[in-house]
Design a protein around this motif. Sequence first.
Motif, short mmCIF file in Angstrom:
data_model
loop_
_atom_site.label_atom_id
_atom_site.label_comp_id
_atom_site.label_asym_id
_atom_site.label_seq_id
_atom_site.Cartn_x
_atom_site.Cartn_y
_atom_site.Cartn_z
N ARG A 38 7.57 33.81 0.12
CA ARG A 38 7.36 32.53 -0.64
C ARG A 38 7.76 32.28 -1.72
O ARG A 38 8.40 31.46 -2.46
N GLY A 39 7.70 33.49 -2.72
CA GLY A 39 8.53 33.50 -3.97
C GLY A 39 10.04 33.38 -3.72
O GLY A 39 10.61 32.53 -4.61
N ALA A 40 10.55 33.94 -2.84
CA ALA A 40 11.95 33.50 -2.74
C ALA A 40 12.27 32.23 -2.25
O ALA A 40 13.24 31.59 -2.89
N LEU A 41 11.36 31.54 -1.31
CA LEU A 41 11.64 30.13 -1.23
C LEU A 41 11.23 29.12 -2.39
O LEU A 41 11.96 28.26 -2.59
N ASN A 42 10.21 29.40 -3.14
CA ASN A 42 9.94 28.55 -4.17
C ASN A 42 11.08 28.65 -5.11
O ASN A 42 11.42 27.72 -5.75
N ARG A 43 11.44 30.01 -5.50
CA ARG A 43 13.00 30.03 -6.38
C ARG A 43 13.93 29.22 -5.87
O ARG A 43 14.73 28.68 -6.39
N LEU A 44 14.42 29.16 -4.57
CA LEU A 44 15.30 28.37 -3.81
C LEU A 44 15.37 27.04 -4.18
O LEU A 44 16.10 26.30 -4.66
N ASP A 45 13.85 26.47 -3.96
CA ASP A 45 13.62 25.06 -4.26
C ASP A 45 13.80 24.85 -5.66
O ASP A 45 14.38 23.49 -6.22
N ALA A 84 40.90 23.55 -1.48
CA ALA A 84 41.13 24.17 -2.61
C ALA A 84 39.91 24.06 -3.64
O ALA A 84 39.92 24.62 -4.82
N ALA A 85 39.22 22.99 -3.53
CA ALA A 85 38.14 22.69 -4.44
C ALA A 85 37.37 23.74 -4.57
O ALA A 85 37.13 24.46 -3.75
N GLU A 86 36.98 24.14 -5.88
CA GLU A 86 35.88 25.14 -6.21
C GLU A 86 34.74 24.88 -5.75
O GLU A 86 34.31 23.76 -5.86
N GLN A 87 33.85 25.82 -4.90
CA GLN A 87 32.52 25.81 -4.58
C GLN A 87 31.63 26.50 -5.61
O GLN A 87 32.15 27.39 -6.31
N LYS A 88 30.39 25.96 -5.54
CA LYS A 88 29.64 26.44 -6.52
C LYS A 88 28.37 27.02 -5.73
O LYS A 88 27.77 26.64 -4.94
N VAL A 89 27.93 28.31 -6.18
CA VAL A 89 27.01 29.03 -5.64
C VAL A 89 26.04 29.16 -6.89
O VAL A 89 26.23 29.87 -7.87
N VAL A 90 24.62 28.94 -6.43
CA VAL A 90 23.59 29.16 -7.65
C VAL A 90 22.85 30.03 -7.17
O VAL A 90 22.14 29.98 -6.24
N VAL A 91 22.57 31.21 -8.01
CA VAL A 91 21.60 31.98 -7.79
C VAL A 91 20.31 31.78 -8.54
O VAL A 91 20.12 31.39 -9.75
N ALA A 92 19.16 31.98 -7.97
CA ALA A 92 18.05 31.39 -8.39
C ALA A 92 17.11 32.42 -9.56
O ALA A 92 16.07 33.02 -9.38
N SER A 93 17.97 33.10 -10.35
CA SER A 93 17.86 34.22 -11.23
C SER A 93 18.87 34.11 -12.26
O SER A 93 20.03 34.00 -11.93
N THR A 94 18.43 34.64 -13.41
CA THR A 94 19.46 35.07 -14.64
C THR A 94 19.53 36.54 -14.77
O THR A 94 20.19 36.94 -15.44
N ALA A 95 18.91 37.27 -13.84
CA ALA A 95 18.93 38.78 -13.67
C ALA A 95 20.33 39.28 -13.55
O ALA A 95 20.84 39.04 -12.55
N THR A 96 20.83 39.98 -14.12
CA THR A 96 22.09 40.62 -14.12
C THR A 96 22.41 41.13 -12.75
O THR A 96 23.63 40.97 -12.06
N MET A 97 21.44 42.02 -12.40
CA MET A 97 21.66 42.72 -11.13
C MET A 97 21.99 41.49 -9.79
O MET A 97 22.49 41.85 -9.03
#
Length: 159
Positions: free
Chosen positions: A68-75, A13-26
Amino acid sequence: FSSSSSSNPIEMAAEQKVVVASTATMKVGAVQKCVDDGCFGARPSTVQGVKAASHVNEQPFGHEETIRGALNRLDGAKALEPDANFYVAIENGLFEVTIADQTEYFDLAWVAVEDRASGARKLAHSVGLQMPRSYVEAAQREGFDKVAAGHKLAEAVEG
């Protein structure tokens, strides 16, 4: 990706956290939709956007720079929020394609997802959307390091 199964009802039941490497609404909204559709398992989840740098041009060009940009954002997201269960980075790039001796441009996204528990990292790309040449050329004149073709298109539409 799906969360690991457990027979412990409290852990399940513990809530999990999903982090998006952007603050863009879309982008945050797209990940929220994916979470709502069960992409990260059945556990309740929160989705949080963070501002993570791509360390590539404002307008990435080609698969290598876009990935490369996506992986850099992920890191970057992992460094900002080290306690998340999953990380998602979405990087849009521009792709040149020759069709019947004409150069055409397409915008598509590379998506990187990482499961913190297992360390598994997966990549996928979206379908491409043809980008009118005039907006690509306008962005190119200003410099892809400063502006993306999509921003030029948005300026014209909002105009």
